[in-house]
Enzyme design. Structure first.
Site, short mmCIF file in Angstrom:
data_model
loop_
_atom_site.label_atom_id
_atom_site.label_comp_id
_atom_site.label_asym_id
_atom_site.label_seq_id
_atom_site.Cartn_x
_atom_site.Cartn_y
_atom_site.Cartn_z
CB SER A 143 -0.84 -0.02 1.29
OG SER A 143 -1.51 1.21 1.49
CE1 TYR A 156 -3.90 -2.47 5.51
CE2 TYR A 156 -3.47 -0.15 5.08
CZ TYR A 156 -3.80 -1.41 4.63
OH TYR A 156 -4.04 -1.60 3.29
N1 LIG Z 1 -8.73 -0.67 -1.11
C1 LIG Z 1 -7.69 0.11 -0.89
O1 LIG Z 1 -7.81 1.35 -0.86
C2 LIG Z 1 -6.33 -0.51 -0.69
C3 LIG Z 1 -5.21 0.32 -0.80
C4 LIG Z 1 -3.95 -0.20 -0.62
C5 LIG Z 1 -3.80 -1.55 -0.36
N2 LIG Z 1 -4.90 -2.34 -0.24
C6 LIG Z 1 -4.66 -3.77 0.05
O2 LIG Z 1 -5.31 -4.55 -0.94
C7 LIG Z 1 -5.58 -5.83 -0.41
C8 LIG Z 1 -7.00 -6.23 -0.76
O3 LIG Z 1 -7.89 -5.35 -0.09
P1 LIG Z 1 -9.26 -4.81 -0.75
O4 LIG Z 1 -9.15 -3.36 -0.87
O5 LIG Z 1 -9.62 -5.61 -1.93
O6 LIG Z 1 -10.26 -5.08 0.47
P2 LIG Z 1 -11.47 -6.11 0.68
O7 LIG Z 1 -12.49 -5.93 -0.39
O8 LIG Z 1 -11.88 -5.94 2.10
O9 LIG Z 1 -10.80 -7.54 0.45
C9 LIG Z 1 -10.03 -8.14 1.43
C10 LIG Z 1 -9.84 -9.61 1.05
O10 LIG Z 1 -8.99 -10.23 2.01
C11 LIG Z 1 -9.61 -11.45 2.43
N3 LIG Z 1 -9.22 -11.77 3.78
C12 LIG Z 1 -9.27 -10.97 4.88
N4 LIG Z 1 -8.85 -11.65 5.96
C13 LIG Z 1 -8.52 -12.90 5.53
C14 LIG Z 1 -8.04 -14.07 6.16
N5 LIG Z 1 -7.79 -14.12 7.50
N6 LIG Z 1 -7.82 -15.18 5.41
C15 LIG Z 1 -8.07 -15.15 4.09
N7 LIG Z 1 -8.52 -14.09 3.42
C16 LIG Z 1 -8.75 -12.97 4.14
C17 LIG Z 1 -11.12 -11.20 2.29
O11 LIG Z 1 -11.81 -12.42 2.05
P3 LIG Z 1 -12.74 -13.23 3.09
O12 LIG Z 1 -13.49 -12.24 3.91
O13 LIG Z 1 -13.59 -14.08 2.20
O14 LIG Z 1 -11.75 -14.06 3.90
C18 LIG Z 1 -11.15 -10.35 1.02
O15 LIG Z 1 -11.18 -11.20 -0.12
C19 LIG Z 1 -5.28 -5.75 1.08
O16 LIG Z 1 -4.01 -6.31 1.34
C20 LIG Z 1 -5.25 -4.25 1.34
O17 LIG Z 1 -4.44 -3.95 2.44
C21 LIG Z 1 -6.15 -1.86 -0.41
#
Ligand SMILES: NC(=O)c1ccc[n+]([C@@H]2O[C@H](COP(=O)([O-])OP(=O)(O)OC[C@H]3O[C@@H](n4cnc5c(N)ncnc54)[C@H](OP(=O)(O)O)[C@@H]3O)[C@@H](O)[C@H]2O)c1
Length: 271
Positions: A143, A156
């Site tokens: 991130s 985080y």
């Molecule tokens: N959105 C942003 O602005 C942003 C920015 C920078 C980085 N990121 C990073 O991008 C990545 C994806 O996030 P997102 O934005 O797509 O958010 P999201 O829609 O909340 O997706 C998070 C994913 O992680 C999975 N997950 C969470 N805890 C887990 C566990 N214990 N075991 C297995 N799977 C788990 C969830 O699936 P289940 O609930 O089905 O387990 C879901 O598929 C993360 O690493 C986040 O830090 C996001």
């Protein structure tokens, strides 16, 4: 003209049930990859699999990534069913919405488990097979928070910073083995990340942020990651103007500090 840069390649994506992981699944499948889709929610993974090109070619492997004791058996099973893992995308993660002094040690530990220890352990479980084949890429979804810290995101940000130290070292250790490491640093992306973020006592934040709502589409983030993998990049930055924070941190840290301290963070429902 559609491309097929990953034809016949096996790509394992964690956190594939929503957001960036779901967009990655659709994009890799559209370019010919065979997928292994993991997260905790099997029914959401099945929904994503059905939406992908050639759904019958993809595996759904439900996995809580914090259960690292299960990794040796899960990796052996995936290798037996897929033959090889060409790309591992460590994407699963959980954000934070809570002031540092109010956040419990349990929540800090849980955030480090999912965001740091899990991707490290899964990479270590998969990498021996990549080294043996002298081929493979590990993608780590970090991130902009891997470079700077903002109010409400202390642990985080710490976890994402830790990923850079670990995977930069690992890349240097593995370069002779032709195994690549890509650190992807998105800014704000329009996903459920804010709703799924943990509050100071481990409660789900359960509401969207205006920043996330204004973020880039997950498809754009996924496309940048595919380009990064295809080009053998070591790091990519993708998002809106918040990405400039990475360069300010390096070049003008005092200015960045003055900007960041004015960022509002409140845990009241009206924020
Ligand atoms: N959105 C942003 O602005 C942003 C920015 C920078 C980085 N990121 C990073 O991008 C990545 C994806 O996030 P997102 O934005 O797509 O958010 P999201 O829609 O909340 O997706 C998070 C994913 O992680 C999975 N997950 C969470 N805890 C887990 C566990 N214990 N075991 C297995 N799977 C788990 C969830 O699936 P289940 O609930 O089905 O387990 C879901 O598929 C993360 O690493 C986040 O830090 C996001």
């Amino acid at each position: 003209m559609s491309r097929a840069r990953f034809a016949g390649r096996t790509v394992w994506i964690t956190g594939a049930s929503s957001g960036i992981g779901e967009a990655l699944a659709l994009a890799f499948a559209a370019e010919g990859a065979r997928l292994v889709l993991s997260s905790r929610r099997r029914e959401e993974l099945e929904r994503v699999r059905a939406a992908c090109a050639r759904p019958d070619e993809h595996l759904v492997v439900p996995l809580d990534v914090t259960r690292i004791d299960a990794f040796p058996a899960v990796v052996a099973d995936v290798l037996a069913r897929s033959g090889a893992i060409d790309v591992l995308v460590n994407n699963a993660g959980t954000s934070q919405r809570g002031l540092a002094l109010e956040t419990s040690a349990e929540v800090e530990r849980a955030l480090m488990e999912v965001n740091y220890f899990a991707p490290v352990a899964l990479a270590k479980a998969v990498l021996p097979s990549m080294r043996a084949r002298r081929s493979g890429t590990v993608v780590v979804v970090s991130s902009v928070m891997g470079y700077l810290g903002t109010p409400g995101r202390s642990t985080y940000a710490a976890a994402k910073h830790a990923l850079h130290g670990y995977f930069d070292s690992l890349r240097a250790e593995l370069w002779r083995d032709d195994v690549r490491i890509l650190l992807a640093c998105p800014g704000y992306v329009r996903t459920a990340v804010a709703q799924n973020a943990l509050g100071p006592r481990g409660e789900k934040n359960a509401r969207a942020d205006s920043a996330s709502r204004r973020g880039i589409a997950p498809e754009r983030c996924a496309a940048a990651i595919l380009d990064g993998v295809a080009a053998g990049r070591e790091e990519i930055h993708v998002g809106g103007r918040e990405v400039y924070g990475i360069y300010l941190k390096r070049l003008l840290p005092g200015l960045l500090s003055r900007i960041v301290r004015k960022m509002k963070f409140s845990v009241t429902p009206s924020s």
